[in-house]
Design a protein around this motif. Structure first.
Motif, PDB file in Angstrom:
ATOM      1  N   SER A  60       1.562 -11.832  12.380  1.00 44.06           N
ATOM      2  CA  SER A  60       0.938 -11.012  11.323  1.00 44.06           C
ATOM      3  C   SER A  60       2.021 -10.717  10.279  1.00 44.06           C
ATOM      4  O   SER A  60       3.169 -11.156  10.407  1.00 44.06           O
ATOM      5  CB  SER A  60       0.334  -9.740  11.914  1.00 44.06           C
ATOM      6  OG  SER A  60       1.346  -8.799  12.196  1.00 44.06           O
ATOM      7  N   GLY A  61       1.657  -9.951   9.265  1.00 45.75           N
ATOM      8  CA  GLY A  61       2.597  -9.698   8.173  1.00 45.75           C
ATOM      9  C   GLY A  61       3.903  -9.085   8.637  1.00 45.75           C
ATOM     10  O   GLY A  61       4.985  -9.428   8.139  1.00 45.75           O
ATOM     11  N   THR A  62       3.845  -8.204   9.608  1.00 45.46           N
ATOM     12  CA  THR A  62       5.052  -7.538  10.107  1.00 45.46           C
ATOM     13  C   THR A  62       6.049  -8.553  10.672  1.00 45.46           C
ATOM     14  O   THR A  62       7.265  -8.399  10.517  1.00 45.46           O
ATOM     15  CB  THR A  62       4.676  -6.492  11.172  1.00 45.46           C
ATOM     16  OG1 THR A  62       3.648  -5.661  10.634  1.00 45.46           O
ATOM     17  CG2 THR A  62       5.863  -5.634  11.564  1.00 45.46           C
ATOM     18  N   LEU A  65       8.014  -9.862   7.879  1.00 49.85           N
ATOM     19  CA  LEU A  65       9.072  -8.929   7.451  1.00 49.85           C
ATOM     20  C   LEU A  65      10.262  -9.004   8.405  1.00 49.85           C
ATOM     21  O   LEU A  65      11.423  -9.012   7.984  1.00 49.85           O
ATOM     22  CB  LEU A  65       8.525  -7.498   7.399  1.00 49.85           C
ATOM     23  CG  LEU A  65       7.367  -7.237   6.419  1.00 49.85           C
ATOM     24  CD1 LEU A  65       6.854  -5.808   6.561  1.00 49.85           C
ATOM     25  CD2 LEU A  65       7.778  -7.503   4.986  1.00 49.85           C
ATOM     26  N   PHE A  87       4.343   1.573   4.267  1.00 43.72           N
ATOM     27  CA  PHE A  87       4.764   0.185   4.466  1.00 43.72           C
ATOM     28  C   PHE A  87       6.196  -0.035   3.979  1.00 43.72           C
ATOM     29  O   PHE A  87       6.942  -0.819   4.575  1.00 43.72           O
ATOM     30  CB  PHE A  87       3.750  -0.779   3.846  1.00 43.72           C
ATOM     31  CG  PHE A  87       2.479  -0.798   4.647  1.00 43.72           C
ATOM     32  CD1 PHE A  87       2.373  -1.590   5.782  1.00 43.72           C
ATOM     33  CD2 PHE A  87       1.417   0.036   4.322  1.00 43.72           C
ATOM     34  CE1 PHE A  87       1.221  -1.567   6.561  1.00 43.72           C
ATOM     35  CE2 PHE A  87       0.258   0.057   5.095  1.00 43.72           C
ATOM     36  CZ  PHE A  87       0.160  -0.738   6.210  1.00 43.72           C
ATOM     37  N   THR A 133       8.011  -2.948  -2.123  1.00 37.84           N
ATOM     38  CA  THR A 133       6.618  -3.224  -1.786  1.00 37.84           C
ATOM     39  C   THR A 133       5.866  -3.479  -3.084  1.00 37.84           C
ATOM     40  O   THR A 133       5.964  -2.677  -4.016  1.00 37.84           O
ATOM     41  CB  THR A 133       5.996  -2.004  -1.075  1.00 37.84           C
ATOM     42  OG1 THR A 133       6.887  -1.572  -0.045  1.00 37.84           O
ATOM     43  CG2 THR A 133       4.646  -2.351  -0.475  1.00 37.84           C
ATOM     44  N   ASN A 135       2.370  -3.969  -3.434  1.00 36.03           N
ATOM     45  CA  ASN A 135       1.161  -3.144  -3.423  1.00 36.03           C
ATOM     46  C   ASN A 135       1.242  -2.243  -2.187  1.00 36.03           C
ATOM     47  O   ASN A 135       1.184  -2.732  -1.064  1.00 36.03           O
ATOM     48  CB  ASN A 135      -0.060  -4.072  -3.356  1.00 36.03           C
ATOM     49  CG  ASN A 135      -1.377  -3.341  -3.457  1.00 36.03           C
ATOM     50  OD1 ASN A 135      -1.828  -3.001  -4.546  1.00 36.03           O
ATOM     51  ND2 ASN A 135      -2.013  -3.082  -2.319  1.00 36.03           N
ATOM     52  N   THR A 137      -0.033  -0.259   0.465  1.00 32.14           N
ATOM     53  CA  THR A 137      -1.367  -0.168   1.069  1.00 32.14           C
ATOM     54  C   THR A 137      -1.694   1.236   1.562  1.00 32.14           C
ATOM     55  O   THR A 137      -2.864   1.593   1.708  1.00 32.14           O
ATOM     56  CB  THR A 137      -1.451  -1.169   2.240  1.00 32.14           C
ATOM     57  OG1 THR A 137      -0.827  -2.386   1.819  1.00 32.14           O
ATOM     58  CG2 THR A 137      -2.889  -1.463   2.631  1.00 32.14           C
ATOM     59  N   ASP A 164       7.629  -7.318  -0.248  1.00 28.72           N
ATOM     60  CA  ASP A 164       6.477  -7.275   0.657  1.00 28.72           C
ATOM     61  C   ASP A 164       5.226  -7.239  -0.215  1.00 28.72           C
ATOM     62  O   ASP A 164       4.902  -6.224  -0.823  1.00 28.72           O
ATOM     63  CB  ASP A 164       6.569  -6.026   1.543  1.00 28.72           C
ATOM     64  CG  ASP A 164       5.289  -5.794   2.354  1.00 28.72           C
ATOM     65  OD1 ASP A 164       4.298  -6.535   2.169  1.00 28.72           O
ATOM     66  OD2 ASP A 164       5.275  -4.854   3.180  1.00 28.72           O
ATOM     67  N   VAL A 166       2.190  -8.243   1.075  1.00 24.48           N
ATOM     68  CA  VAL A 166       1.161  -8.588   2.068  1.00 24.48           C
ATOM     69  C   VAL A 166      -0.235  -8.207   1.574  1.00 24.48           C
ATOM     70  O   VAL A 166      -1.187  -8.965   1.745  1.00 24.48           O
ATOM     71  CB  VAL A 166       1.479  -7.938   3.431  1.00 24.48           C
ATOM     72  CG1 VAL A 166       0.317  -8.150   4.402  1.00 24.48           C
ATOM     73  CG2 VAL A 166       2.750  -8.528   4.026  1.00 24.48           C
ATOM     74  N   SER A 167      -0.370  -7.053   0.916  1.00 21.17           N
ATOM     75  CA  SER A 167      -1.697  -6.675   0.420  1.00 21.17           C
ATOM     76  C   SER A 167      -1.824  -6.914  -1.093  1.00 21.17           C
ATOM     77  O   SER A 167      -2.761  -6.437  -1.722  1.00 21.17           O
ATOM     78  CB  SER A 167      -1.985  -5.209   0.741  1.00 21.17           C
ATOM     79  OG  SER A 167      -1.115  -4.363   0.007  1.00 21.17           O
ATOM     80  N   GLN A 188      -4.569 -12.388   6.576  1.00 21.10           N
ATOM     81  CA  GLN A 188      -5.808 -11.605   6.732  1.00 21.10           C
ATOM     82  C   GLN A 188      -6.140 -10.669   5.581  1.00 21.10           C
ATOM     83  O   GLN A 188      -7.021  -9.839   5.697  1.00 21.10           O
ATOM     84  CB  GLN A 188      -5.762 -10.803   8.040  1.00 21.10           C
ATOM     85  CG  GLN A 188      -5.011  -9.479   7.995  1.00 21.10           C
ATOM     86  CD  GLN A 188      -3.524  -9.605   8.209  1.00 21.10           C
ATOM     87  OE1 GLN A 188      -2.944 -10.660   8.011  1.00 21.10           O
ATOM     88  NE2 GLN A 188      -2.883  -8.511   8.602  1.00 21.10           N
ATOM     89  N   LYS A 189      -5.412 -10.805   4.461  1.00 17.98           N
ATOM     90  CA  LYS A 189      -5.741  -9.931   3.327  1.00 17.98           C
ATOM     91  C   LYS A 189      -6.292 -10.822   2.210  1.00 17.98           C
ATOM     92  O   LYS A 189      -7.355 -11.385   2.354  1.00 17.98           O
ATOM     93  CB  LYS A 189      -4.543  -9.067   2.979  1.00 17.98           C
ATOM     94  CG  LYS A 189      -4.170  -8.229   4.222  1.00 17.98           C
ATOM     95  CD  LYS A 189      -3.245  -7.095   4.017  1.00 17.98           C
ATOM     96  CE  LYS A 189      -2.962  -6.433   5.369  1.00 17.98           C
ATOM     97  NZ  LYS A 189      -2.049  -5.304   5.278  1.00 17.98           N
TER      98      LYS A 189
HETATM   99  C1  LIG Z   1      -0.919  -5.145   6.098  1.00 20.61           C
HETATM  100  C2  LIG Z   1       0.450  -4.935   5.569  1.00 20.61           C
HETATM  101  C3  LIG Z   1       1.605  -5.333   6.273  1.00 20.61           C
HETATM  102  C4  LIG Z   1       1.622  -6.051   7.582  1.00 20.61           C
HETATM  103  O1  LIG Z   1       0.725  -5.676   8.496  1.00 20.61           O
HETATM  104  P1  LIG Z   1       0.314  -6.605   9.738  1.00 20.61           P
HETATM  105  O2  LIG Z   1      -0.655  -5.733  10.411  1.00 20.61           O
HETATM  106  O3  LIG Z   1       1.518  -6.887  10.521  1.00 20.61           O
HETATM  107  O4  LIG Z   1      -0.266  -7.864   9.147  1.00 20.61           O
HETATM  108  C5  LIG Z   1       2.838  -5.126   5.682  1.00 20.61           C
HETATM  109  N1  LIG Z   1       2.943  -4.589   4.471  1.00 20.61           N
HETATM  110  C6  LIG Z   1       1.870  -4.230   3.740  1.00 20.61           C
HETATM  111  C7  LIG Z   1       2.067  -3.692   2.364  1.00 20.61           C
HETATM  112  C8  LIG Z   1       0.594  -4.395   4.267  1.00 20.61           C
HETATM  113  O5  LIG Z   1      -0.478  -4.048   3.546  1.00 20.61           O
END
Ligand SMILES: *Cc1c(COP(=O)(O)O)cnc(C)c1O
Length: 378
Positions: A60-62, A65, A87, A133, A135, A137, A164, A166-167, A188-189
């Motif tokens: 996943s996104g984490t 990172l 985040f 970051t 965006n 979240t 980052d 991710v969103s 997934q975003k």
């Molecule tokens: C969703 C998100 C993540 C990572 O989340 P995962 O649940 O690991 O996919 C990281 N940073 C931001 C800004 C996010 O919105």
């Protein structure tokens, strides 16, 4: 279930269909073709010249990172982490866990970072990298990353600018060509796929900056991924889905996509303000992909979300200190006007002024539609 979440997001039918293909050898010729197609489309999307500047990891996104923290920093390196919410704080924690010395620039929740402030900190110290970051979240703030990146070029000794997004990307366009060094995204975003793939894009100088030897790094050693190798079994089904998603994204185009997300955001904000909820972020920095809304005292967020779920709608809770009085509505990825209208219709009855809320949303949809015709339809 209708989902208006900042991840996971709705998966369009063509992407679902692509993912039910049978398994194949991930080192065979069929999957090698898929791999090359995906990497070419990603290189184009992120504005990089070669396939070895993008990587797709099973995480996943984490995980993306953490991979960045393991591949660009050695224990003892110093970085500046700009935190605009939960985040940003997490990225700091990940870097700290890798033995990195993290200086924090903390921005109050609900505000965007100020490029001036970051540049002043960078000029006063010797940083390996700056973490930001795109965006946030947790709060629904879009930070001015492109503006920061433009001014990065003028620094005498510019640290790596690591984002980052991710969103953010690809709902909000961001490319390596904008002047950033590393972009982290996730399937997934805005990419409209199920969770499970972290997506990285690197500038030429970031490509050179990947460290050779590093204690504690194994699965996320970025070097084989950047050479297009699969050191371990990839998430084959998700790659098929991503390949189709990248076609859908290219068909819509970045300009229309951003306009669609902005229309969704503006509709949600108009609905909320007229109905008796409080948008928690000023309109000039409001995220196109997620909106945090303050609730009146009589409306408990956890109870309301439970009721909404029973009627078939999932929205997200507030995070951190905002969890007691706020909710978040995600409008990212494949969300369209039909889905947002359905979601707002299910939310309206609990609001102080339901009719006004729906009228404001409708008025807004109508205004924007008349303003720019079919432009906004995906
Ligand atoms: C969703 C998100 C993540 C990572 O989340 P995962 O649940 O690991 O996919 C990281 N940073 C931001 C800004 C996010 O919105």
């Amino acid at each position: 279930m209708y989902i208006l979440l900042p991840g996971p997001t709705p998966v369009p039918q063509p992407i679902q269909a692509a993912m039910i293909q049978g398994m194949t050898d991930h080192r065979g010729s069929e999957f090698t073709r898929t791999k090359t197609e995906v990497l070419e489309k990603l290189a184009h999307l992120f504005g990089v010249p070669d396939l070895d500047h993008v990587a797709v990891l099973p995480a996943s996104g984490t995980g993306g990172l953490e991979c960045v923290a393991q591949n660009f920093f050695m224990p003892g390196d110093r970085v500046l982490s700009v935190e605009t919410g939960l985040f940003g704080q997490r990225f700091s924690e990940i870097a700290t866990a890798q033995g990195v010395t993290v200086d924090h620039l903390v921005v109050p929740w609900g505000q965007a970072f100020r490029p001036d402030e970051i540049l002043a900190r960078v000029e006063a110290a010797d940083y390996r990298a700056v973490l930001v970051t795109h965006n946030e979240t947790a709060t629904g703030v879009l930070n001015p990353v492109s503006n920061l990146a433009q001014r990065w070029q003028r620094l005498k000794r510019a640290p790596l600018l690591i984002v980052d997004s991710v969103s953010g990307v690809p709902s909000v366009p961001l490319s390596i060509a904008d002047g950033v060094d590393v972009i982290i995204a996730a399937s997934q975003k805005g990419f409209m796929c199920p969770p499970g793939l972290a997506i990285l894009a690197l500038s030429a100088r970031a490509r050179e900056a990947v460290v050779d030897q590093r204690p504690g790094r194994f699965y996320f050693d970025l070097r084989p991924y950047l050479q297009g190798h699969f050191p371990y079994t990839p998430a084959i089904s998700l790659w098929y889905g991503l390949n189709t998603a990248l076609d859908l994204l290219a068909d819509e185009g970045a300009t229309k996509r951003l306009a669609r997300h902005e229309q969704l955001r503006d509709t949600v904000r108009a609905f909320a303000a007229a109905g008796g909820l409080t948008p928690l972020v000023a309109s000039g920095i409001a995220s196109p992909t997620v909106t945090a809304l303050g609730l009146p005292e009589a409306l408990d967020p956890a109870t309301w979300r439970k009721t909404l779920e029973q009627s078939g709608l999932q929205i997200a809770g507030g995070l951190g200190s905002w969890s007691s009085h706020a909710i978040r509505v995600g409008h990212v990825g494949a969300v369209d006007l039909g889905l947002i209208w359905t979601g707002l219709g299910l939310m309206a009855p609990a609001l102080p002024y339901p009719e006004r809320a729906l009228a404001a949303a409708l008025e807004h949809i109508r205004q924007v539609d008349q303003g720019s015709g079919k432009e906004h339809r995906s």
